[in-house]
Design an enzyme around this catalytic site. Structure first.
Site, PDB file in Angstrom:
ATOM      1  N   HIS A 289      -4.584  -0.578   5.862  1.00 40.08           N
ATOM      2  CA  HIS A 289      -4.112   0.229   7.008  1.00 40.08           C
ATOM      3  C   HIS A 289      -5.044   0.127   8.212  1.00 40.08           C
ATOM      4  CE1 HIS A 289      -6.927   2.915   5.033  1.00 40.08           C
ATOM      5  NE2 HIS A 289      -6.075   3.327   4.136  1.00 40.08           N
TER       6      HIS A 289
ATOM      7  N   HIS B 119       1.583   5.396  -1.717  1.00 43.51           N
ATOM      8  CA  HIS B 119       1.239   6.573  -2.537  1.00 43.51           C
ATOM      9  C   HIS B 119       2.524   7.134  -3.125  1.00 43.51           C
ATOM     10  CE1 HIS B 119      -2.922   6.832  -0.988  1.00 43.51           C
ATOM     11  NE2 HIS B 119      -2.376   6.286   0.078  1.00 43.51           N
ATOM     12  N   LEU B 120       2.585   7.227  -4.431  1.00 43.93           N
ATOM     13  CA  LEU B 120       3.784   7.760  -5.103  1.00 43.93           C
ATOM     14  C   LEU B 120       3.552   9.128  -5.722  1.00 43.93           C
ATOM     15  CD1 LEU B 120       5.227   4.609  -6.944  1.00 43.93           C
ATOM     16  CD2 LEU B 120       6.238   5.821  -4.985  1.00 43.93           C
TER      17      LEU B 120
ATOM     18  N   ALA C 227      -3.962  14.861   5.428  1.00 42.89           N
ATOM     19  CA  ALA C 227      -3.716  13.577   6.088  1.00 42.89           C
ATOM     20  C   ALA C 227      -2.655  12.813   5.311  1.00 42.89           C
ATOM     21  CB  ALA C 227      -5.002  12.761   6.127  1.00 42.89           C
TER      22      ALA C 227
ATOM     23  N   LEU D 109      -5.008   9.192   7.839  1.00 41.92           N
ATOM     24  CA  LEU D 109      -6.330   8.566   7.873  1.00 41.92           C
ATOM     25  C   LEU D 109      -6.219   7.105   7.448  1.00 41.92           C
ATOM     26  CD1 LEU D 109      -8.559  11.405   6.390  1.00 41.92           C
ATOM     27  CD2 LEU D 109      -8.623  10.495   8.727  1.00 41.92           C
TER      28      LEU D 109
ATOM     29  N   ASP E 119       1.393   2.680   3.523  1.00 40.63           N
ATOM     30  CA  ASP E 119       0.542   3.857   3.319  1.00 40.63           C
ATOM     31  C   ASP E 119       1.382   5.131   3.322  1.00 40.63           C
ATOM     32  OD1 ASP E 119      -1.762   5.206   2.688  1.00 40.63           O
ATOM     33  OD2 ASP E 119      -2.532   5.263   4.729  1.00 40.63           O
TER      34      ASP E 119
ATOM     35  N   LYS F 126      -9.231  -0.414  -5.906  1.00 40.93           N
ATOM     36  CA  LYS F 126      -9.251   0.300  -4.636  1.00 40.93           C
ATOM     37  C   LYS F 126     -10.607   0.951  -4.418  1.00 40.93           C
ATOM     38  CE  LYS F 126      -7.877   2.176  -0.857  1.00 40.93           C
ATOM     39  NZ  LYS F 126      -6.667   2.771  -0.358  1.00 40.93           N
TER      40      LYS F 126
ATOM     41  N   HIS G 298       0.868  -1.204   0.000  1.00 39.49           N
ATOM     42  CA  HIS G 298       0.000   0.000   0.000  1.00 39.49           C
ATOM     43  C   HIS G 298       0.890   1.233   0.000  1.00 39.49           C
ATOM     44  CE1 HIS G 298      -3.821   2.175   1.352  1.00 39.49           C
ATOM     45  NE2 HIS G 298      -2.901   3.112   1.118  1.00 39.49           N
TER      46      HIS G 298
ATOM     47  N   HIS H  93     -10.472   1.123   1.768  1.00 41.96           N
ATOM     48  CA  HIS H  93     -10.273   2.136   2.808  1.00 41.96           C
ATOM     49  C   HIS H  93     -11.509   2.033   3.708  1.00 41.96           C
ATOM     50  CE1 HIS H  93      -8.689   6.068   4.371  1.00 41.96           C
ATOM     51  NE2 HIS H  93      -9.887   5.986   4.927  1.00 41.96           N
TER      52      HIS H  93
ATOM     53  N   HIS I  25       3.159  14.597   1.520  1.00 41.93           N
ATOM     54  CA  HIS I  25       2.594  15.944   1.326  1.00 41.93           C
ATOM     55  C   HIS I  25       3.712  16.900   1.700  1.00 41.93           C
ATOM     56  CE1 HIS I  25      -1.679  14.734   1.064  1.00 41.93           C
ATOM     57  NE2 HIS I  25      -1.365  13.805   1.946  1.00 41.93           N
TER      58      HIS I  25
HETATM   59  O1  DOR Z   1      -3.437   9.579   5.530  1.00 41.04           O
HETATM   60  C1  DOR Z   1      -3.772   9.271   4.407  1.00 41.04           C
HETATM   61  N1  DOR Z   1      -3.205   9.835   3.316  1.00 41.04           N
HETATM   62  N2  DOR Z   1      -4.769   8.396   4.250  1.00 41.04           N
HETATM   63  C2  DOR Z   1      -5.298   8.130   3.047  1.00 41.04           C
HETATM   64  O2  DOR Z   1      -6.202   7.352   2.990  1.00 41.04           O
HETATM   65  C3  DOR Z   1      -4.830   8.857   1.838  1.00 41.04           C
HETATM   66  C4  DOR Z   1      -3.468   9.337   2.007  1.00 41.04           C
HETATM   67  C5  DOR Z   1      -3.047  10.341   0.952  1.00 41.04           C
HETATM   68  O3  DOR Z   1      -3.262  10.086  -0.230  1.00 41.04           O
HETATM   69  O4  DOR Z   1      -2.465  11.369   1.309  1.00 41.04           O
HETATM   70 ZN    ZN Z   2      -3.392   5.101   1.443  1.00 35.99          ZN
END
Ligand code: DOR
Ligand code: ZN
Length: 346
Positions: A175, A16-17, A265, A221, A249, A100, A14, A137, A253
């Site tokens: 997660h 995020h790129l 988040a 989250l 996860d 997803k 899991h 999720h 950011h």
């Molecule tokens: O904390 C999180 N960030 N939870 C998520 O479900 C999405 C993720 C994000 O893409 O930043």
């Molecule tokens: Zn995620």
């Protein structure tokens, strides 16, 4: 005391790129540790089609450092209007590994997500038939539900009915953050239900968000929960059950987006994820179970071959970077920034 641990190259189930400059800045951290990762499709616009996933995969491969061996596994962002045939074709062509499901409004870029399960019943039927995993999720989006109860409420109101309606659908509850989730997955004996667990939910409880002031870099989250839940997750991860596996996860950011009146988040754990997880297994006296969690259980659940090659971690104190620079002068505050870790990836 064990001084080093060698395991088959692990996977991140899991991740995020993002895209563009951020993709280029964060991808090397993951590719250094992991052989494969399930790449989340919550881009803007989201990755909802075979063509979009194919193009995104090419951009990821093009962003890899020279010589890196890393395989991105793509997920299809499920919308109310996703055609079952798009999902079937993407899976059969080897572009989509999974689908997803974001409940609409549950998290970052989830506004195109699913508003009611009935709307996607046709897609779920198809996935059940072809053996394609659904990644969930699992949070209720009812604004009346307390933010700390959203996962437990989702399990009762949505997940249990979904599992009953699609008894052969392969499901990963992503997660997980609660003992309710850990219990549900532990008790399943069918082998079609699994869960990923992040390093932050194993290492911290919700107090971390408020220690001495508000700490936005601990906000993700589903949100961190109370200590009882963290302990249940640690028991689940180190239990030896094949239903639990690694999924960071990691969600970058830039720091101004998190240190804001309305902060995003997401916790960026990619740089030191493997070392953080191993620290937990070491503390729990479960070093012998780490390879299963990090390198084997996920592959088996997804029906993919185990990776060739190994990675080695050594017991060695080192400090996590304070900041990860982005090319535009911005920066990301990583998980455990400035903290010491006792294991180091060789
Ligand atoms: O904390 C999180 N960030 N939870 C998520 O479900 C999405 C993720 C994000 O893409 O930043
Ligand atoms: Zn995620």
């Amino acid at each position: 005391m064990t001084q080093s641990l060698t395991l088959p190259r692990p996977d991140d189930w899991h991740l995020h790129l993002r895209d563009g400059d951020t993709l280029r800045a964060v991808l090397p951290h993951t590719a250094r540790q992991f052989a494969r990762a399930i790449v989340m499709p919550n881009l803007k616009p989201p990755v909802t089609t075979v063509d979009a996933a194919h193009a995104y995969r090419e951009r990821i491969l093009a962003a890899l450092p020279p010589g890196a061996r890393f395989v991105p596994l793509m997920a299809c962002y499920l919308c109310d209007a996703t055609p079952p045939d798009e999902v079937r074709r993407g899976f059969s062509e080897g572009v989509f590994t999974a689908v997803k499901l974001y409940p609409a409004g549950a998290t970052t870029h989830s506004e195109y997500g699913v508003t009611a399960l009935d709307k996607v019943a046709g897609v779920l039927e198809t996935m059940q038939e072809i053996g394609m995993p659904l990644l969930i999720h699992g949070e209720s989006t009812d604004p009346a539900v307390d933010v700390f109860d959203r996962e437990a409420t989702f399990i009762e109101q949505t997940l249990k009915p979904l599992l009953a309606r699609f008894p052969r659908l392969k499901v990963v509850l992503e997660h997980i953050t609660t003992e309710q989730a850990a219990d549900l997955v532990s008790r399943d004996s069918s082998g079609r239900l699994a869960a990923t667990i992040t390093p932050q939910h194993l290492m911290f409880n919700r107090n971390a968000m408020f220690t001495g002031g508000i700490r936005p870099h601990f906000y993700c989250l589903p949100v961190l929960k109370r200590e009882r839940h963290r302990l249940a997750l640690r028991r689940a991860a180190t239990s030896g059950s094949p239903a639990f596996f690694l999924g960071t996860d990691s969600a970058p950011h830039d720091r101004t987006a998190k240190e804001a009146a309305c902060g995003c988040a997401g916790i960026f754990s990619a740089p030191n994820a493997l070392e953080a997880y191993l620290t937990v297994f070491d503390e729990e006296g479960a070093l012998d179970r780490f390879a299963a969690f990090a390198s084997e259980n996920g592959s088996r659940f997804y029906g993919l071959p185990l990776n060739e090659g190994t990675v080695t971690l050594r017991r060695e104190r080192h400090r996590v970077a304070e900041s990860i620079p982005l090319p535009d002068g911005k920066a990301i505050h990583p998980f455990l920034a400035g903290e010491e870790l006792g294991w180091k990836l060789a």
